[in-house]
Write a protein that holds these residues in place. Sequence first.
Motif, PDB file in Angstrom:
ATOM      1  N   LEU A 179      -6.006  10.181   9.255  1.00 42.30           N
ATOM      2  CA  LEU A 179      -7.099  11.140   9.330  1.00 42.30           C
ATOM      3  C   LEU A 179      -7.518  11.576   7.926  1.00 42.30           C
ATOM      4  N   ASP A 180      -6.544  12.046   7.152  1.00 42.62           N
ATOM      5  CA  ASP A 180      -6.792  12.548   5.805  1.00 42.62           C
ATOM      6  C   ASP A 180      -5.580  12.223   4.945  1.00 42.62           C
ATOM      7  N   ALA A 181      -5.769  12.079   3.641  1.00 49.38           N
ATOM      8  CA  ALA A 181      -4.662  11.803   2.726  1.00 49.38           C
ATOM      9  C   ALA A 181      -5.013  12.328   1.342  1.00 49.38           C
ATOM     10  N   ARG A 182      -3.983  12.629   0.565  1.00 50.85           N
ATOM     11  CA  ARG A 182      -4.200  13.084  -0.819  1.00 50.85           C
ATOM     12  C   ARG A 182      -4.650  11.931  -1.701  1.00 50.85           C
ATOM     13  N   PHE A 183      -3.975  10.774  -1.562  1.00 47.10           N
ATOM     14  CA  PHE A 183      -4.419   9.576  -2.278  1.00 47.10           C
ATOM     15  C   PHE A 183      -3.734   8.342  -1.718  1.00 47.10           C
ATOM     16  N   ARG A 184      -4.287   7.195  -2.089  1.00 43.09           N
ATOM     17  CA  ARG A 184      -3.678   5.903  -1.747  1.00 43.09           C
ATOM     18  C   ARG A 184      -3.679   5.034  -2.999  1.00 43.09           C
ATOM     19  N   ASP A 185      -2.715   4.131  -3.043  1.00 42.00           N
ATOM     20  CA  ASP A 185      -2.581   3.245  -4.190  1.00 42.00           C
ATOM     21  C   ASP A 185      -2.232   1.850  -3.687  1.00 42.00           C
ATOM     22  N   PRO A 186      -3.041   0.851  -3.960  1.00 44.42           N
ATOM     23  CA  PRO A 186      -4.292   0.914  -4.684  1.00 44.42           C
ATOM     24  C   PRO A 186      -5.398   1.545  -3.840  1.00 44.42           C
ATOM     25  N   ASP A 187      -6.386   2.098  -4.525  1.00 39.33           N
ATOM     26  CA  ASP A 187      -7.490   2.780  -3.853  1.00 39.33           C
ATOM     27  C   ASP A 187      -8.579   1.764  -3.509  1.00 39.33           C
ATOM     28  N   ALA A 188      -8.312   0.958  -2.478  1.00 38.70           N
ATOM     29  CA  ALA A 188      -9.246  -0.075  -2.037  1.00 38.70           C
ATOM     30  C   ALA A 188      -9.188  -0.185  -0.519  1.00 38.70           C
ATOM     31  N   ASP A 189     -10.340  -0.370   0.108  1.00 38.13           N
ATOM     32  CA  ASP A 189     -10.392  -0.498   1.566  1.00 38.13           C
ATOM     33  C   ASP A 189      -9.841  -1.840   2.044  1.00 38.13           C
ATOM     34  N   THR A 190      -9.902  -2.853   1.195  1.00 41.26           N
ATOM     35  CA  THR A 190      -9.448  -4.196   1.558  1.00 41.26           C
ATOM     36  C   THR A 190      -8.600  -4.760   0.431  1.00 41.26           C
ATOM     37  N   LEU A 191      -7.407  -5.248   0.797  1.00 42.93           N
ATOM     38  CA  LEU A 191      -6.491  -5.861  -0.168  1.00 42.93           C
ATOM     39  C   LEU A 191      -6.070  -7.230   0.344  1.00 42.93           C
ATOM     40  N   LEU A 234       0.849  -1.191   0.000  1.00 41.93           N
ATOM     41  CA  LEU A 234       0.000   0.000   0.000  1.00 41.93           C
ATOM     42  C   LEU A 234       0.881   1.237   0.000  1.00 41.93           C
ATOM     43  N   ARG A 235       0.428   2.264  -0.697  1.00 44.19           N
ATOM     44  CA  ARG A 235       1.138   3.553  -0.719  1.00 44.19           C
ATOM     45  C   ARG A 235       0.115   4.644  -0.437  1.00 44.19           C
ATOM     46  N   VAL A 236       0.428   5.518   0.533  1.00 50.75           N
ATOM     47  CA  VAL A 236      -0.453   6.624   0.897  1.00 50.75           C
ATOM     48  C   VAL A 236       0.386   7.900   0.859  1.00 50.75           C
ATOM     49  N   VAL A 237      -0.120   8.929   0.184  1.00 52.47           N
ATOM     50  CA  VAL A 237       0.612  10.186   0.043  1.00 52.47           C
ATOM     51  C   VAL A 237      -0.157  11.304   0.735  1.00 52.47           C
ATOM     52  N   GLY A 238       0.585  12.135   1.481  1.00 52.58           N
ATOM     53  CA  GLY A 238      -0.006  13.289   2.147  1.00 52.58           C
ATOM     54  C   GLY A 238      -0.884  12.918   3.325  1.00 52.58           C
ATOM     55  N   ALA A 239      -0.612  11.778   3.956  1.00 48.32           N
ATOM     56  CA  ALA A 239      -1.442  11.323   5.082  1.00 48.32           C
ATOM     57  C   ALA A 239      -1.148  12.115   6.350  1.00 48.32           C
ATOM     58  N   THR A 240      -2.202  12.363   7.118  1.00 46.24           N
ATOM     59  CA  THR A 240      -2.066  12.990   8.428  1.00 46.24           C
ATOM     60  C   THR A 240      -2.723  12.100   9.474  1.00 46.24           C
ATOM     61  N   ARG A 241      -2.216  12.206  10.721  1.00 46.53           N
ATOM     62  CA  ARG A 241      -2.816  11.469  11.832  1.00 46.53           C
ATOM     63  C   ARG A 241      -3.595  12.408  12.747  1.00 46.53           C
ATOM     64  N   SER A 242      -3.329  13.706  12.615  1.00 45.22           N
ATOM     65  CA  SER A 242      -4.045  14.743  13.371  1.00 45.22           C
ATOM     66  C   SER A 242      -3.841  16.056  12.631  1.00 45.22           C
TER      67      SER A 242
END
Length: 146
Positions: A97-109, A68-76
């Motif tokens: 908390l919030d993120a610019r995007f994730r790859d792949p864009d799926a809740d379950t892998l 999984l890859r997440v860009v621009g993620a924040t925890r607070s």
Amino acid sequence: MKWLLVVVLVVLGACAPDVERVEVLRVPSPDGALDAVVVQSSAGAGSPFGYTLGLPVSGCAASERTALRVVGATRSDSAAGVAVAWVDLRTVRVTWLDARFRDPDADTLSVGTAAGPVTVLSGGGVVDPTAPPGGMPAGAGPVRDC
């Protein structure tokens, strides 16, 4: 003409940003077979942090193969990063908390690992009130060549 091509390639190479990669989190699975490893990357000032999740054999370095890859993620409001916790022997949850995007864009892998398939659950909207401000601090665990 060849020298012009060489000059152009050298100039373009000098302008490319250096990407720093630092292991910031290592969480062992409940049975100790695998580690959930988060690597933080940065291309420099003004660029958002990127976070990758790897699932190597326990104690081994995270490979270039990521789940999984997440860009621009924040925890607070003041902390960048992701939180990781094992739900059971072969299920790991990654939250932010919030993120610019994730790859792949799926809740379950479903990810193949040396210990068999692992389910990766991921999603936003989760505040981590204990997260210190800034990026995630480097925290490399024991790593061996595997």
